[in-house]
Design a protein around this motif. Structure first.
Motif, PDB file in Angstrom:
ATOM      1  N   GLU A  59      14.841 -13.103  12.451  1.00 38.84           N
ATOM      2  CA  GLU A  59      13.723 -12.160  11.774  1.00 38.84           C
ATOM      3  C   GLU A  59      12.437 -12.701  11.995  1.00 38.84           C
ATOM      4  O   GLU A  59      12.104 -13.944  12.486  1.00 38.84           O
ATOM      5  N   LEU A  60      11.329 -11.910  11.606  1.00 36.46           N
ATOM      6  CA  LEU A  60      10.027 -12.170  11.874  1.00 36.46           C
ATOM      7  C   LEU A  60       9.061 -11.867  10.548  1.00 36.46           C
ATOM      8  O   LEU A  60       9.216 -10.759   9.974  1.00 36.46           O
ATOM      9  N   ALA A  61       8.424 -12.969  10.038  1.00 37.59           N
ATOM     10  CA  ALA A  61       7.847 -12.813   8.728  1.00 37.59           C
ATOM     11  C   ALA A  61       6.317 -13.031   8.815  1.00 37.59           C
ATOM     12  O   ALA A  61       5.892 -14.163   9.546  1.00 37.59           O
ATOM     13  N   PHE A  62       5.415 -12.286   8.312  1.00 35.80           N
ATOM     14  CA  PHE A  62       4.087 -12.477   8.305  1.00 35.80           C
ATOM     15  C   PHE A  62       3.449 -12.116   6.933  1.00 35.80           C
ATOM     16  O   PHE A  62       4.054 -11.371   6.165  1.00 35.80           O
ATOM     17  N   GLU A  63       2.379 -12.624   6.550  1.00 33.10           N
ATOM     18  CA  GLU A  63       1.588 -12.537   5.552  1.00 33.10           C
ATOM     19  C   GLU A  63       0.165 -11.942   5.601  1.00 33.10           C
ATOM     20  O   GLU A  63      -0.803 -12.674   5.915  1.00 33.10           O
ATOM     21  N   PRO A  64      -0.260 -10.501   5.815  1.00 33.73           N
ATOM     22  CA  PRO A  64      -1.572 -10.126   5.953  1.00 33.73           C
ATOM     23  C   PRO A  64      -2.281 -10.090   4.590  1.00 33.73           C
ATOM     24  O   PRO A  64      -1.865  -9.872   3.526  1.00 33.73           O
ATOM     25  N   VAL A  65      -3.717 -10.390   4.891  1.00 33.80           N
ATOM     26  CA  VAL A  65      -4.304 -10.317   3.419  1.00 33.80           C
ATOM     27  C   VAL A  65      -5.010  -8.760   3.492  1.00 33.80           C
ATOM     28  O   VAL A  65      -5.795  -8.384   4.488  1.00 33.80           O
ATOM     29  N   LEU A  66      -4.887  -8.049   2.654  1.00 31.99           N
ATOM     30  CA  LEU A  66      -5.280  -6.648   2.617  1.00 31.99           C
ATOM     31  C   LEU A  66      -6.140  -6.305   1.438  1.00 31.99           C
ATOM     32  O   LEU A  66      -5.825  -6.815   0.229  1.00 31.99           O
ATOM     33  N   ARG A  67      -7.197  -5.568   1.800  1.00 32.85           N
ATOM     34  CA  ARG A  67      -8.231  -5.149   0.637  1.00 32.85           C
ATOM     35  C   ARG A  67      -8.472  -3.547   0.961  1.00 32.85           C
ATOM     36  O   ARG A  67      -8.561  -3.191   2.103  1.00 32.85           O
ATOM     37  N   TRP A  68      -8.314  -2.956  -0.175  1.00 32.00           N
ATOM     38  CA  TRP A  68      -8.558  -1.499  -0.105  1.00 32.00           C
ATOM     39  C   TRP A  68      -9.530  -1.018  -1.256  1.00 32.00           C
ATOM     40  O   TRP A  68      -9.153  -1.211  -2.395  1.00 32.00           O
ATOM     41  N   ALA A  69     -10.449  -0.345  -0.666  1.00 32.09           N
ATOM     42  CA  ALA A  69     -11.550   0.291  -1.667  1.00 32.09           C
ATOM     43  C   ALA A  69     -11.503   1.592  -1.433  1.00 32.09           C
ATOM     44  O   ALA A  69     -12.103   2.150  -0.373  1.00 32.09           O
ATOM     45  N   GLY A  70     -10.399   2.365  -1.971  1.00 34.97           N
ATOM     46  CA  GLY A  70     -10.276   3.935  -1.443  1.00 34.97           C
ATOM     47  C   GLY A  70     -10.768   4.918  -2.304  1.00 34.97           C
ATOM     48  O   GLY A  70     -11.351   4.543  -3.556  1.00 34.97           O
ATOM     49  N   ASN A  71     -10.521   5.912  -1.845  1.00 36.03           N
ATOM     50  CA  ASN A  71     -11.069   7.417  -2.641  1.00 36.03           C
ATOM     51  C   ASN A  71      -9.839   8.216  -2.811  1.00 36.03           C
ATOM     52  O   ASN A  71      -9.887   9.160  -2.378  1.00 36.03           O
ATOM     53  N   PRO A  72      -8.895   7.647  -3.446  1.00 37.01           N
ATOM     54  CA  PRO A  72      -7.692   8.519  -3.710  1.00 37.01           C
ATOM     55  C   PRO A  72      -7.948   9.936  -4.566  1.00 37.01           C
ATOM     56  O   PRO A  72      -8.835   9.930  -5.202  1.00 37.01           O
ATOM     57  N   ASP A  73      -7.080  10.989  -4.002  1.00 32.52           N
ATOM     58  CA  ASP A  73      -7.029  12.153  -4.980  1.00 32.52           C
ATOM     59  C   ASP A  73      -5.968  12.100  -5.791  1.00 32.52           C
ATOM     60  O   ASP A  73      -4.907  12.832  -5.053  1.00 32.52           O
ATOM     61  N   ILE A  74      -5.683  11.668  -6.818  1.00 26.79           N
ATOM     62  CA  ILE A  74      -4.173  11.610  -7.456  1.00 26.79           C
ATOM     63  C   ILE A  74      -4.553  12.089  -8.824  1.00 26.79           C
ATOM     64  O   ILE A  74      -5.317  11.497  -9.598  1.00 26.79           O
ATOM     65  N   THR A  75      -4.040  13.116  -9.144  1.00 27.47           N
ATOM     66  CA  THR A  75      -4.069  14.176 -10.412  1.00 27.47           C
ATOM     67  C   THR A  75      -2.800  14.503 -11.061  1.00 27.47           C
ATOM     68  O   THR A  75      -1.877  14.909 -10.439  1.00 27.47           O
ATOM     69  N   LEU A  76      -2.316  14.024 -12.105  1.00 27.27           N
ATOM     70  CA  LEU A  76      -1.183  14.482 -12.830  1.00 27.27           C
ATOM     71  C   LEU A  76      -1.421  15.417 -13.934  1.00 27.27           C
ATOM     72  O   LEU A  76      -2.484  15.341 -14.663  1.00 27.27           O
ATOM     73  N   VAL A  77      -0.624  16.378 -14.295  1.00 27.87           N
ATOM     74  CA  VAL A  77      -0.847  17.272 -15.205  1.00 27.87           C
ATOM     75  C   VAL A  77       0.550  17.172 -16.268  1.00 27.87           C
ATOM     76  O   VAL A  77       1.590  17.359 -15.661  1.00 27.87           O
ATOM     77  N   ALA A  78       0.428  16.876 -17.301  1.00 24.58           N
ATOM     78  CA  ALA A  78       1.544  16.810 -18.294  1.00 24.58           C
ATOM     79  C   ALA A  78       1.525  18.025 -19.228  1.00 24.58           C
ATOM     80  O   ALA A  78       0.429  18.026 -19.767  1.00 24.58           O
ATOM     81  N   SER A  79       2.757  18.636 -19.563  1.00 22.69           N
ATOM     82  CA  SER A  79       2.532  19.849 -20.335  1.00 22.69           C
ATOM     83  C   SER A  79       3.449  19.516 -21.759  1.00 22.69           C
ATOM     84  O   SER A  79       4.328  19.248 -21.529  1.00 22.69           O
ATOM     85  N   PHE A  80       2.686  19.472 -22.964  1.00 23.49           N
ATOM     86  CA  PHE A  80       3.366  19.371 -24.151  1.00 23.49           C
ATOM     87  C   PHE A  80       3.360  20.777 -24.808  1.00 23.49           C
ATOM     88  O   PHE A  80       2.031  21.116 -25.181  1.00 23.49           O
ATOM     89  N   LEU A  81       4.471  21.402 -25.103  1.00 19.97           N
ATOM     90  CA  LEU A  81       4.430  22.729 -25.491  1.00 19.97           C
ATOM     91  C   LEU A  81       3.445  23.582 -24.942  1.00 19.97           C
ATOM     92  O   LEU A  81       3.430  23.890 -23.845  1.00 19.97           O
ATOM     93  N   SER A  82       2.424  24.111 -25.725  1.00 20.73           N
ATOM     94  CA  SER A  82       1.218  24.835 -25.059  1.00 20.73           C
ATOM     95  C   SER A  82       0.156  24.210 -24.370  1.00 20.73           C
ATOM     96  O   SER A  82      -0.543  24.760 -23.971  1.00 20.73           O
ATOM     97  N   LEU A  83       0.024  22.884 -24.648  1.00 20.53           N
ATOM     98  CA  LEU A  83      -0.978  21.992 -24.468  1.00 20.53           C
ATOM     99  C   LEU A  83      -0.735  21.230 -22.895  1.00 20.53           C
ATOM    100  O   LEU A  83       0.292  20.679 -22.639  1.00 20.53           O
ATOM    101  N   LYS A  84      -1.865  21.399 -21.915  1.00 25.71           N
ATOM    102  CA  LYS A  84      -1.689  20.842 -20.854  1.00 25.71           C
ATOM    103  C   LYS A  84      -2.700  19.618 -20.694  1.00 25.71           C
ATOM    104  O   LYS A  84      -4.194  19.681 -21.086  1.00 25.71           O
ATOM    105  N   ILE A  85      -2.324  18.340 -20.398  1.00 23.52           N
ATOM    106  CA  ILE A  85      -3.001  17.122 -20.318  1.00 23.52           C
ATOM    107  C   ILE A  85      -3.456  16.726 -18.848  1.00 23.52           C
ATOM    108  O   ILE A  85      -2.360  16.467 -18.248  1.00 23.52           O
ATOM    109  N   THR A  86      -4.438  16.646 -18.431  1.00 24.19           N
ATOM    110  CA  THR A  86      -4.952  16.042 -17.061  1.00 24.19           C
ATOM    111  C   THR A  86      -5.208  14.623 -16.961  1.00 24.19           C
ATOM    112  O   THR A  86      -6.141  13.961 -17.763  1.00 24.19           O
ATOM    113  N   LEU A  87      -4.610  13.721 -16.376  1.00 27.60           N
ATOM    114  CA  LEU A  87      -5.098  12.506 -15.865  1.00 27.60           C
ATOM    115  C   LEU A  87      -5.384  12.034 -14.539  1.00 27.60           C
ATOM    116  O   LEU A  87      -4.309  12.401 -13.509  1.00 27.60           O
TER     117      LEU A  87
END
Length: 467
Positions: A59-87
């Protein structure tokens, strides 16, 4: 390359998280939880350095040091009965030093069968959260609480010795890990545990599991008001890689209300074992696996366990000596058992639910497979709106004796993805399989016509391996 990695990683995240959403659908008045958008953005992570780790020759094992300052677009929508909540998740910053292992080496490009990723320490995570458009991270105290909770959740899944495994090559060149034996563990006793209760005692129990598995941990009974408990309880765990897997032992103080306090933990590498020989370990409990953590200098008591690794019959030659001298030969995976000797002893029954075809519900078709054997129930993930689901999920049952006269019941079910009181579940067909042929032949791989289904079939592979 980042746009393609973005799509691949987003797809993995979606496949891992959506089954969790499905589990919560119908509970707490939740109608549905869906991704409105899921993208890691246009900014890739930056590698600030790489350390190569010396390890064995396969096997080959290595340990990179990663840094990420990202601009993700992640949106969740949860529906409770007739109410929709966006996170919405935004402004993500992550700093981590994962250990990446390429193993085992094989004579087929890219010359390694899988990638194993594990975090050597908790990652630094920073991000923003908007609930219904409002910045909830600005609430005093909530920012630190959520940030630490996320770090702990990531650590619980991927902090060493936990791992994330990514198959690269198919089973024809040995990438697929198959069980190679059974680990017998006796939790004997504990000595001088910490006092956690107000009356100067604790109510301890032990959770045990193998690294690299996503199965629920096994638990001992709870010993009330006892700092020197005696259990003498036996457990069996399925081993897939005795050279790299470790037994994880966590001791907790049971609480009637609230979370259970952690008394200590320890790990035992399986490579320390010699097949078929019972070994006893007296383990000094620590807070975590970080050797530089000053909290580990505190005495937390001892845990005594006995361990025996029994390889399957066809793997006895591969594990003929101490496991720390074992060099993995992945090409041996998938052979049929050699039944020159007895087949009626203890062993492992493996059930691979491959796929179903032409299944159809009367009211909805969101199929998953339910396996019932000896009173134990297991199920695959649910796949929405398809008549031809592909699961390829394997389940194991550790047995004391060969299942000559036993039947296994496998049923394709459908479940509404949202809350409903009417016809929430329905059966799409079932099959009952006699395991006698599996025991004598070692393996069957068949297409079965589903009973109570017009045209539906299911493809199943079942293996019996003797210890």
């Amino acid at each position: 390359m980042w746009p393609f990695l973005n799509k691949a990683i987003s797809s993995v995240i979606r496949s891992m998280v959506e089954p969790i959403f499905t589990e919560y659908t119908g509970k707490f008045q939740i109608i549905s939880i869906i991704f409105k958008s899921l993208s890691l953005g246009t900014i890739p992570p930056i590698i600030h350095g790489v350390k190569v780790v010396e390890t064995n020759k396969n096997e080959l094992a290595f340990e990179p040091v990663l840094r990420w300052a990202g601009n993700p677009d992640i949106t969740l929508v949860a529906s409770f009965l007739s109410l929709k909540i966006t996170l919405q998740l935004l402004d993500v910053q992550i700093c981590a030093a994962p250990r990446i292992t390429l193993k085992p080496f094989v004579p087929t490009f890219p010359c390694f069968a899988r990638i194993t990723v594990s975090l050597m320490e908790k990652p630094q995570v920073d991000f923003g959260l908007k609930l219904l458009g409002a910045d909830i991270m600005a609430i005093p105290g909530l920012y630190q609480y959520i940030q630490e909770m996320i770090r702990n959740q990531i650590a619980s899944f991927y902090l060493w010795p936990q791992t994330l495994e990514i198959p690269i090559l198919d089973g024809s060149v040995g990438a697929t890990k198959k069980p190679v034996g059974i680990l017998h563990v006796k939790v004997v006793r504990a000595l001088k545990l910490l006092k956690m209760d107000l009356l100067g005692s604790s109510d301890p129990y032990v959770k045990l599991s193998l690294s690299g598995e996503r199965l629920p941990a096994k638990k001992t009974s709870i010993k009330m008001r006892n700092l020197n408990p005696v259990w003498n309880e036996d457990f069996k765990l399925t081993v897939k890689d005795p050279q790299s897997q470790v037994l994880q032992l966590h001791v907790y103080d049971w609480e009637k209300v609230g979370s259970h306090d952690k008394l200590g933990m320890q790990v035992v590498p399986l490579r320390l074992l010699t097949p078929h020989e019972t070994q006893e370990f007296s383990l000094d409990l620590v807070k975590n696996t970080n050797p530089n953590d000053p909290h580990n200098k505190k005495r937390r008591g001892q845990l005594v366990v006995q361990m025996t690794f029994n390889p399957f019959k066809e793997d006895n030659e591969r594990f003929s000596g101490p496991l720390d001298r074992y060099a993995s030969n992945e090409n041996g995976v998938g052979r049929l058992p050699n039944h020159d000797g007895p087949i009626c002893g203890a062993g492992l029954l493996s059930v691979l639910i491959q796929r179903a075809e032409d299944v159809e519900g009367k009211y909805h078709t969101n199929p998953y497979a339910l396996i019932v054997f000896k009173g134990e129930k297991k199920k695959t993930k649910l796949i929405k709106k398809t008549r031809d689901p592909f699961w390829n999920e394997e389940f194991q049952f550790v047995l004391e004796e060969a299942p000559f006269k036993d039947m296994i019941h496998i049923e394709v079910m459908s479940k509404r993805p949202h809350f409903s009181l009417i016809r929430r579940r329905e059966s799409l067909g079932h099959v009952d399989i006699n395991l006698n042929d599996v025991v004598y032949n070692g393996r069957i791989n068949e297409r079965y016509d589903l009973i109570n289904s017009k045209n539906g079939v299911i493809c199943i592979e079942i293996r019996w391996e003797v210890t």
